[in-house]
Design a protein around this motif. Structure first.
Motif, PDB file in Angstrom:
ATOM      1  N   SER A  67      53.746 -20.002 -41.469  1.00  0.00           N
ATOM      2  CA  SER A  67      54.391 -19.130 -41.322  1.00  0.00           C
ATOM      3  C   SER A  67      54.074 -18.370 -40.523  1.00  0.00           C
ATOM      4  O   SER A  67      55.235 -17.699 -39.752  1.00  0.00           O
ATOM      5  CB  SER A  67      54.329 -18.345 -42.981  1.00  0.00           C
ATOM      6  N   LEU A 102      56.661 -16.963 -37.050  1.00  0.00           N
ATOM      7  CA  LEU A 102      56.428 -15.818 -36.697  1.00  0.00           C
ATOM      8  C   LEU A 102      56.320 -15.298 -35.003  1.00  0.00           C
ATOM      9  O   LEU A 102      56.965 -15.064 -34.745  1.00  0.00           O
ATOM     10  CB  LEU A 102      56.795 -15.096 -37.364  1.00  0.00           C
ATOM     11  N   THR A 140      67.113  -9.272 -41.645  1.00  0.00           N
ATOM     12  CA  THR A 140      65.360  -9.490 -41.891  1.00  0.00           C
ATOM     13  C   THR A 140      66.044  -9.766 -43.367  1.00  0.00           C
ATOM     14  O   THR A 140      64.992 -10.989 -44.157  1.00  0.00           O
ATOM     15  CB  THR A 140      64.941  -9.058 -41.134  1.00  0.00           C
ATOM     16  N   TYR A 193      62.041 -18.147 -37.111  1.00  0.00           N
ATOM     17  CA  TYR A 193      61.806 -16.923 -37.323  1.00  0.00           C
ATOM     18  C   TYR A 193      62.369 -16.872 -38.934  1.00  0.00           C
ATOM     19  O   TYR A 193      61.593 -16.064 -39.660  1.00  0.00           O
ATOM     20  CB  TYR A 193      62.673 -15.722 -36.561  1.00  0.00           C
ATOM     21  N   LEU A 220      60.024 -16.356 -42.534  1.00  0.00           N
ATOM     22  CA  LEU A 220      60.690 -15.476 -43.372  1.00  0.00           C
ATOM     23  C   LEU A 220      60.392 -16.242 -44.806  1.00  0.00           C
ATOM     24  O   LEU A 220      60.134 -15.557 -45.704  1.00  0.00           O
ATOM     25  CB  LEU A 220      62.405 -15.547 -43.983  1.00  0.00           C
ATOM     26  N   ALA A 232      57.514  -9.918 -40.385  1.00  0.00           N
ATOM     27  CA  ALA A 232      58.118 -10.278 -39.723  1.00  0.00           C
ATOM     28  C   ALA A 232      59.060  -9.803 -38.860  1.00  0.00           C
ATOM     29  O   ALA A 232      58.865 -10.426 -37.775  1.00  0.00           O
ATOM     30  CB  ALA A 232      59.809 -11.516 -40.742  1.00  0.00           C
TER      31      ALA A 232
END
Length: 293
Positions: free
Chosen positions: A11, A15, A173, A236, A240, A248
């Motif tokens: 993850s 990012l 987001t 991205y 997330l 993030a």
């Protein structure tokens, strides 16, 4: 723990990749605007439309659209993402035209983690953790130093549009942090970009979207749509899925850092002592964010 750590590492890597790829978009968009004589809003429309078309084409060629869910929840998610894409891009470029690139970028990207931290605290009814506060505060200081311009006048309307852009990015987001069944990051990016680009198209056509039929300009258009848009947002949204929204948003701070370093390497721009201090503080703050839960 053996499962959680690799998931968190993947993850974080996604990012970081998104932030770095976004950073190449600033230079590509600037070159495209200057060489093609495009209005910033037209550049934004090209970014979303080209990114959406290429991502959708890739899904079609690889069979990624087979069995694509057509539920009401999926339609709502895609319309929301597309609308937030359009809001974020329009507000950001409005801020750029009213103030400057540095003020618009610093206000937009710097405000987003703060807005997300506040929204998360309200939602969970818990104050942010100490390490989160340290990361956000350090990132803001680093970003301010990185883009420090002594004596620069600030336009209030430009700042307000930048805050609106930050709110749009924060909302994007928060919305995409919750996964919709059957909807993966790449289709979300592809159709979200298409919807957002279509929303911007009428205004962009008014300002003019004609580009010279030259190899370098066409290459910039394709690169701008693929790398800092389709690939970056897909990474991205992938990150997330198992990352905290504030982390993030902090990853987006890699965009101005990457853009500053690219400007030095490609355009010959210089980064002063204050700017280098900002880069160091920013990297330290992001390191804390990635290394702490």
């Amino acid at each position: 723990m053996s499962v959680a750590v690799p998931t968190r590492a993947r993850s974080s890597a996604a990012l970081v990749l998104a932030g770095v790829l976004w950073g190449t978009g600033g230079l590509a968009g600037s070159l495209l605007a200057s060489r093609a004589g495009l209005h910033p809003l037209s550049v934004a429309a090209y970014r979303l439309l080209i990114g959406g078309v290429i991502a959708t084409g890739y899904l079609w060629l690889t069979g990624g659209l087979r069995g694509f869910p057509r539920t009401a929840q999926v339609r709502r998610r895609l319309l929301t993402v597309g609308g937030l894409f359009a809001l974020f891009q329009t507000s950001y470029f409005a801020s750029v035209s009213l103030s400057s690139v540095s003020v618009a970028t610093m206000t937009t990207i710097g405000s987003a983690p703060v807005l997300l931290a506040v929204a998360t605290a309200v939602k969970t009814r818990r104050l942010p953790g100490a390490w989160t506060a340290v990361s956000v505060a350090g990132s803001l200081v680093g970003l301010a130093l990185l883009q420090w311009t002594p004596g620069q006048e600030v336009d209030v309307a430009g700042v307000l549009f930048a805050l609106l852009a930050a709110a749009g990015f924060a909302a994007l987001t928060l919305v995409t942090a919750t996964r919709v069944e059957g909807l993966d990051p790449l289709p979300t990016t592809a159709f979200g970009c298409l919807i957002g680009g279509a929303a911007l198209a009428p205004a962009a056509l008014w300002f003019g979207m004609a580009v010279p039929f030259q190899a370098d300009v066409l290459a910039l258009v394709v690169y701008f749509g693929v790398v800092p848009t389709a690939l970056a947002y897909a990474a991205y949204f992938r990150g997330l899925e198992s990352a905290h929204p504030v982390l993030a948003a902090l990853s987006a701070l890699l965009e101005p850092l990457t853009a500053a370093l690219l400007s030095m390497a490609v355009l010959g721009e210089r980064l002063g002592a204050v700017g280098w201090c900002g880069a160091v503080v920013l990297i330290a703050a992001l390191t804390v964010a990635y290394s702490r839960p």
